[in-house]
Write an enzyme that holds these catalytic residues in place. Structure first.
Site, PDB file in Angstrom:
ATOM      1  CG  ASP A  13      -1.675  -1.296   1.413  1.00 11.84           C
ATOM      2  OD1 ASP A  13      -2.058  -1.904   0.390  1.00 11.84           O
ATOM      3  OD2 ASP A  13      -1.865  -1.715   2.565  1.00 11.84           O
ATOM      4  CD  GLU A 188      -9.046  -2.177  -1.837  1.00 16.16           C
ATOM      5  OE1 GLU A 188      -9.315  -2.283  -0.630  1.00 16.16           O
ATOM      6  OE2 GLU A 188      -8.572  -3.128  -2.490  1.00 16.16           O
TER       7      GLU A 188
END
Length: 527
Positions: A13, A188
């Site tokens: 991420d 997302e």
């Protein structure tokens, strides 16, 4: 050329930001403490682990957090005066989509990347992957995905936008769902950027596994409506299992001093043919360009990640190599060492009581979600070796200490010293797989009278092998070989982390028996 991945072994991420001539990437840490890893580079080729900002309980209190809870998808940004770190502390979640999740979002700030970081400001709990955008008119905007747990609804319900006021220390004004996502689904990881009069919304879609992807959309107004890139997705590994970099998605964008553009993105490198990523989800980088009609494209064409990409027009800047041997001569932990959920303190970890040793006092079992006495580091190469030397005198089978290869409370392989009423001090292996415990050795190994016990693990791609010694010279290999792929998201099916190697102590009698560790080494071998 830049060789991918740039951040190996459980660094997912990535959120990248440039400040002057310095580049910083923040990555997720989940239940491991301290929270958030920030790596630093000056050339996008060479990187070093610089700091881990969520290093105190007021910023991150994870005792009781579930496996793969804790810090999800931080966002690091800079407004010309302050660094902003936005992060989620996940208190509950479930692999089933339509289940409520407790995803508390916070922001902390600092003048300097090394801190000190401010006390956290609570933002919201409506979903995860929060990101802060600093507009050129001075306004600040938070985006995060929205979780919808209702029956029949899309649990990834779109991207929420709301203004953030630093002066008021809270979100202000209306909340709007500005983007419902594309047919890829699982929308997302939003990041907002502004260029040539357009607001660009970069998201991850397809789920954080084999179908992961990066989607782009744009609008003239921050509130939308957002037009989807006609060639979406702009990056993905989906449908090409031959690529070495799988799971490509969850990206962020940076511009160099010279006007070149790059994205950092999540990826995974599976063991083959098992297709299990025991190193976890890693970070790679790709060079990108803007087309004449204003869309982002990979340099060289296509939308698949490359192992090697052109480096920017910047002078190369190498960092001093970090030692892989921890002799515990300092009173602070090596930056690559982590604890599980809780911060280290003198009640259970001391580098002072016996200089040159790490003293760990036994707490709860390796099944605990609260107080474990474990110190571990990421496995960052498919072939590596770790070793330690322990002085430990258990009085009961409830006291244990040793060397562990750990994924989470449901999956680990533990070479541990303990006590047997007939044999005295013994050595054996605890093997936990998918929540089921196994004792793979026919009988415990008697080591009564050994003052020091040397333990070693060798990982060769798919295999994990343990050895032990009384003197550190003559080693005895344990015949049982374990599968490295067990310590992966794919095997566990309920996690997002990766394989750690560490040292630990348990005392289920409550007496807090201690063990002294002389050193802990980790060496990577040629892959």
């Amino acid at each position: 050329m830049i060789k991918n991945p740039i951040l190996k072994g459980f660094n997912p991420d990535p959120s990248i930001v440039r400040v002057g001539d310095d580049y910083y990437v923040a990555t997720s840490t989940f239940e491991w403490f301290p929270g958030v890893q920030i790596h630093h580079s000056k050339d996008l080729i060479n990187w070093r682990l610089l700091t881990r900002p969520l290093d105190r309980l007021s910023l991150l209190d994870m005792a009781g957090n579930p496996n793969s809870g804790g810090v999800w998808a931080p966002c690091l940004s800079y407004d010309g005066d302050l660094f902003y770190l936005v992060y989620t502390d996940v208190k509950s979640w479930h692999i089933t989509s339509n289940v409520t999740k407790d995803t508390h979002n916070y922001v902390t700030t600092a003048k300097n990347i090394m801190g000190p970081w401010s006390e956290p400001i609570f933002l919201n709990s409506s979903g995860f992957d929060p990101s802060l955008f600093h507009d050129d008119d001075g306004k600040k905007w938070l985006v995060n995905m929205q979780n919808d747990f209702r029956k029949g609804k899309n649990p990834f319900a779109g991207i929420l936008l709301q203004e953030f006021s630093l002066e008021e220390k809270k979100l202000v004004g209306p909340v709007k769902n500005i983007f419902k996502g594309t047919e890829l689904g699982v929308t997302e990881a939003p990041h907002l950027y502004k260029r040539n009069g357009f607001y660009y919304l970069m998201t991850a879609e397809g789920g954080t596994s084999w179908d992961h992807a990066v989607s782009m959309a744009r609008s003239k107004e921050i509130w939308g409506p957002y037009e989807v890139d006609p060639q979406n997705p702009m990056l993905t590994s989906a449908k090409n299992s031959e690529l070495q970099l799988q799971k490509a998605g969850h990206a962020s964008l940076v511009e160099t001093q010279n006007g070149e553009y790059y994205i950092t993105h999540l990826c995974g490198r599976p063991l083959r043919p098992e297709m299990k990523c025991n190193l976890g989800r890693e970070t790679s980088i790709q060079k990108v360009n803007w087309t004449e009609d204003g869309w982002l494209r990979l340099e060289g064409g296509g939308n698949e990640p490359r192992l090697e990409v052109p480096a920017p027009n910047l002078p190369e800047f190498k960092f001093k190599r970090v030692r892989c041997r921890n002799d515990f001569e300092n009173t602070e932990l090596n930056i690559h060492l982590n604890t599980l959920r809780i911060p280290p303190d003198e009640s259970w970890l001391s580098l002072k009581e016996r200089p040159g040793y790490m003293r760990l006092r036994g707490q709860e079992s390796l099944s605990s979600l609260h107080r474990q006495s474990i110190v571990a580091r990421r496995q960052q190469a498919f072939r590596c070796e770790a070793e330690t030397c322990i002085e430990f005198e258990p009085d009961t089978f409830q006291q244990m200490a040793g060397l562990v290869c750990y994924y989470d409370t449901n999956d680990y392989i533990y070479l541990r010293i303990s006590f047997d009423e007939e044999l005295g001090k013994t050595l054996t292996i605890h093997h936990m797989e998918s929540g089921e415990i196994d004792e793979p050795l026919d009988e415990e190994i008697q080591i009564e009278g050994w003052v020091k016990v040397y333990l070693r693990v060798n990982i060769f791609n798919q295999s994990i092998e343990f050895s032990y010694s009384e003197d550190g010279v003559n080693w005895y290999k344990i015949d049982k070989v374990f599968e490295a792929g067990q310590l992966s998201d794919e095997h566990n099916k309920l996690g997002f982390t990766g394989s750690f190697i560490g040292i630990c102590v348990q005392d289920l009698s409550g007496m807090k028996k201690h063990a002294d560790f002389d050193y802990f080494t980790y060496f990577e071998l040629d892959e």
